[in-house]
Structure formats: C-alpha cells, structure tokens
Enzyme design. Structure first.
Site, PDB file in Angstrom:
ATOM      1  N   ARG A  23       7.807   6.502  -5.473  1.00 14.94           N
ATOM      2  CA  ARG A  23       7.641   7.405  -6.601  1.00 14.94           C
ATOM      3  C   ARG A  23       8.991   7.788  -7.196  1.00 14.94           C
ATOM      4  NH1 ARG A  23       3.531  11.480  -3.421  1.00 14.94           N
ATOM      5  NH2 ARG A  23       1.818   9.994  -3.158  1.00 14.94           N
ATOM      6  N   ASP A  51     -10.002   3.843   6.030  1.00 17.11           N
ATOM      7  CA  ASP A  51      -9.937   5.290   5.896  1.00 17.11           C
ATOM      8  C   ASP A  51     -11.342   5.869   6.033  1.00 17.11           C
ATOM      9  OD1 ASP A  51      -7.178   5.568   5.536  1.00 17.11           O
ATOM     10  OD2 ASP A  51      -7.324   5.113   3.390  1.00 17.11           O
ATOM     11  N   TYR A  93      -8.730  -2.018   9.148  1.00 18.61           N
ATOM     12  CA  TYR A  93      -8.315  -0.622   9.108  1.00 18.61           C
ATOM     13  C   TYR A  93      -9.042   0.051   7.952  1.00 18.61           C
ATOM     14  CZ  TYR A  93      -5.646   3.641   8.890  1.00 18.61           C
ATOM     15  OH  TYR A  93      -5.306   4.968   8.889  1.00 18.61           O
ATOM     16  N   GLU A 135       3.765  10.493  19.517  1.00 16.06           N
ATOM     17  CA  GLU A 135       3.013   9.238  19.524  1.00 16.06           C
ATOM     18  C   GLU A 135       3.930   8.045  19.764  1.00 16.06           C
ATOM     19  OE1 GLU A 135       0.583   8.590  16.120  1.00 16.06           O
ATOM     20  OE2 GLU A 135      -0.246  10.620  16.116  1.00 16.06           O
ATOM     21  N   ARG A 161       0.816  -1.211   0.000  1.00 17.71           N
ATOM     22  CA  ARG A 161       0.000   0.000   0.000  1.00 17.71           C
ATOM     23  C   ARG A 161       0.853   1.265   0.000  1.00 17.71           C
ATOM     24  NH1 ARG A 161      -2.980  -2.863   4.168  1.00 17.71           N
ATOM     25  NH2 ARG A 161      -2.071  -1.499   5.735  1.00 17.71           N
ATOM     26  N   ARG A 184       6.274   9.089  15.795  1.00 17.78           N
ATOM     27  CA  ARG A 184       6.141  10.361  15.089  1.00 17.78           C
ATOM     28  C   ARG A 184       5.737  11.472  16.044  1.00 17.78           C
ATOM     29  NH1 ARG A 184       0.587   9.874  11.407  1.00 17.78           N
ATOM     30  NH2 ARG A 184      -0.889   9.573  13.120  1.00 17.78           N
ATOM     31  N   ARG A 207      -3.158  -2.523  18.234  1.00 20.70           N
ATOM     32  CA  ARG A 207      -2.174  -1.589  18.751  1.00 20.70           C
ATOM     33  C   ARG A 207      -2.910  -0.341  19.208  1.00 20.70           C
ATOM     34  NH1 ARG A 207       2.559  -3.373  20.151  1.00 20.70           N
ATOM     35  NH2 ARG A 207       3.734  -1.537  19.432  1.00 20.70           N
TER      36      ARG A 207
END
Length: 382
Positions: free
Chosen positions: A177, A350, A348, A300, A173, A279, A249
């Site tokens: 680039r 979005d 999960y 986090e 996923r 992060r 988690r």
C-alpha cells in the site's frame, strides 16, 4: 426424501452443512475426534487470566459476502474489530501490511504516495520472464532490501523451505500500500465474535435433527448406514494415506503469561531468520471491549506436520500437487461421500469462504436430491 447424513468434523464446514440440511428436514449426525466443537476456530477462557483465547491460533472474521456476514450473525454477536499487525525486523518495529509508513520508516524518509511508488518501482528487479517463484515475485515487486528485511526469513521459517521453492502466487495475495492505512484486511465486514467462535458453532449445531458425538474417531465402516457422508477430514486420510501423506505445516505454541501488556498489539511477527518463532499473539487484543489486568500470549513456531500433529497449512509444492491429483482422481470414483473444507479439499480457506462453500454445498445436495442426481465428490474442485 428424509435422509440420514453423516458429517465428519464439527468445524465450520460440518456445522454449517449440518445446520442447513437439518433445517431442510434431514437427520444429521456430526462426529469429531476432539472434545470440543469448532475445529481450529475453537476459543475458550484462559483459567489463569480470564482472557478469551484462540486455542489454535487467531481467527479474524472478514468478508465482502453480505449473506455470509448475516449468516454468522444469526448465531452470535460479531463486534467491530480492526486487525492490525506489527513486525520486528533488524531490531525495529514496522507496520504490516507494508504501507507508506513502513516504507518511509525503513528508508528513513518522508515520501508522499507518488514518490514512494516510484521509489519502490526503481528498487524492483526487472525480470525477462514472469516470476516463477515467491522470491522472484518479491524481488519484482519490492527489490532486494525490502524483500530481505520483511519476507525472506519469515517465509523460510513459516514454510520450512527456501522461498525459491514456493509458488509466486503466495506473494500476490499480500498487499503493498502507498497510503498510511494499517487495517490488515480490505473487506467490508470485519469483526470478532463477542463470546468467541465456539458458542457460535455450538449454536449452529443446536437443532433437534442434529446429533453430536465428540471424542469419536472416524473410520470408514462408520459411514455404513448413512445415505451420504460429508467428510471434512484430511483427503489423504480417507484413503489411509496409502499413496503417501499430503504435506502440511503445523504449529507449536509456547504459552506465556504477563502482568499488564506484553507487546502492545494483537500480533507481532518476527521477520529475522535467526529468531526461530514466526510471531507472538497477545489474545486480549482480539477482544478490545474486554479489560484484563494480566495477559496471555502464544509464541508460534512452524514446523513440518508429522503423524499425530494438527495440519494447519497445506504446502502444495510440486510433489504434493502430484499426490493430490492422484487422490482427487480416486475421490471421484467414490460414491456416497463429498469432501469439503480446507482439509477435505487440501486448500487454505478463510472462514468466510469456508461458510460460503458449505452453504453452496448444502444447496447443491438439496438440488441433487430434488432432481435425483448423484452428489459429486467435490462441490468445489480442490
């Protein structure tokens, strides 16, 4: 045909379902254990700095689904926002997703796209079989150097296990680039709600056929008296976790306030294994149309989810999938309940997918009523 319906959870799944079915003329009761609507999308003003904070971590709205984009814009203004992420590795800052800038910077080069593509391909590890786990997938795409600098330590911290234990699909996923495009997402529609997500979800729930009860713990007897229940809580909790708890988690957030800017970007990942947190998010950058003299950030740290913790990321390792299979089979034997959302289906999701699935689930329920068919336990298979 007017039904009495119960929505367990006032996040996106519950709010969209409640709104759609209320507009269809049904009476909907929405329960949530928290003191606010919005679930993990909840936003609020930080009282010390005035910054609009994503309380449970940042949520960026991005989609290619025009209907979903129009739907969320019904309830609040979504302003243009381009998400850009940086990562610190070995004392240097790079751009994510990994792109031509990251590759050239890491290898101290100035390669054009075709040369960089060939260069990375030469670094990749050739396997005599299809990659079986995250690490093998990464090595087959990137080679050892890029994998170890950017993914190995971060992944172990995020998931609490070795990358060899994770499925290869996780890395598929993540884009690689060979341009200088640093927009984190590819989607046609990208933005942030001007006033945060909580007012949008509150507007969805503002309907005369919807009653809302916060600070309310759900238990099975509460379902009695309703014609149907839409349950967006954890799937295993519906059964009292009697066969065991599905693995998640959770996140710990350490708040810090800083005069001026702290890190100069919305999200800074920390790829090195020796740094315990994954992060730092600087929340004023999620609303670039606002200006604040001070900044509020959240550091986090990911860890195993225990009793009483908020489940964020389903782990879905082999033992979890086996347990999930058992709970799914039992769910199909239930009547009068449909399991929805990321917790109800142990996936999960979005936000745009959550909204799409809720819209489709509401349509399926109305169609089932119209044709006198039972509503399935899952509108989308987990």
């Amino acid at each position: 045909m007017r039904k009495s319906l119960l929505m367990v959870g006032a996040g996106l799944s519950g709010a969209v379902l409640a709104r759609q079915l209320a507009e269809a003329g049904h009476d909907v009761t929405v329960l949530d254990t928290r003191s606010h609507v919005g679930g993990n999308c909840h936003t609020q003003r930080d009282p010390e700095t005035g910054v609009l904070v994503h309380v449970y971590g940042p949520h960026i709205f991005h989609t290619d689904d025009a209907e979903v984009w129009d739907y969320i814009n019904r309830f609040g203004r979504i302003r243009p926002y381009t998400h850009r992420v940086k990562t610190t590795s070995g004392g240097r800052v790079y751009t994510l997703p990994m792109n031509l800038h990251s590759i050239n910077q890491f290898f101290d080069a100035a390669m054009p796209p075709a040369e960089a593509r060939a260069f990375v391909a030469a670094k990749a590890v050739t396997l005599p079989y299809t990659p079986r786990n995250f690490e093998e997938q990464a090595l087959s795409m990137l080679g050892h150097e890029l994998y170890e600098a950017f993914f190995k330590g971060y992944t172990a911290k995020q998931w609490g296990c070795e990358p060899t234990e994770l499925p290869a699909a996780i890395l598929k996923r993540l884009p690689l680039r060979f341009t200088y495009d640093d927009n984190y997402f590819f989607h046609t529609y990208q933005g942030m709600p001007e006033d945060g997500y909580t007012p949008i979800i509150a507007a969805m729930l503002d309907h005369p056929c919807i009653s809302l009860s916060l600070n309310t713990q759900f238990d099975r007897p509460l379902a009695q008296g309703f014609d149907h229940v839409f349950y967006s809580g954890p799937l295993d909790s519906w059964f009292g976790q009697d066969a065991g708890a599905l693995g998640y988690r959770t996140l710990d957030f350490a708040r810090l306030v800083h005069d001026g800017d702290y890190q100069g970007c919305a999200v800074m990942n920390y790829a090195d294994a020796e740094i315990p947190y994954t992060r730092v998010t600087e929340h004023k950058y999620f609303a670039p149309w606002e200006h604040h003299a001070r900044s509020v950030c959240y550091r986090e740290t990911s860890r195993a989810c225990g009793p009483g913790d908020i489940p964020y990321y389903p782990i879905r390792l082999a033992k979890d999938k086996a347990l999930l299979t058992d709970y799914i089979a039992r769910a199909h034997c239930e009547t009068g309940v449909t399991f929805v959302g990321r917790l109800g289906t142990y996936r999960y999701l979005d936000m745009d997918v959550t909204i799409r699935e809720a819209l489709d689930c509401a349509a399926l329920y109305l169609e089932s009523l119209a044709h006198d068919r039972p509503m399935p336990a899952f509108a989308v298979a987990p």
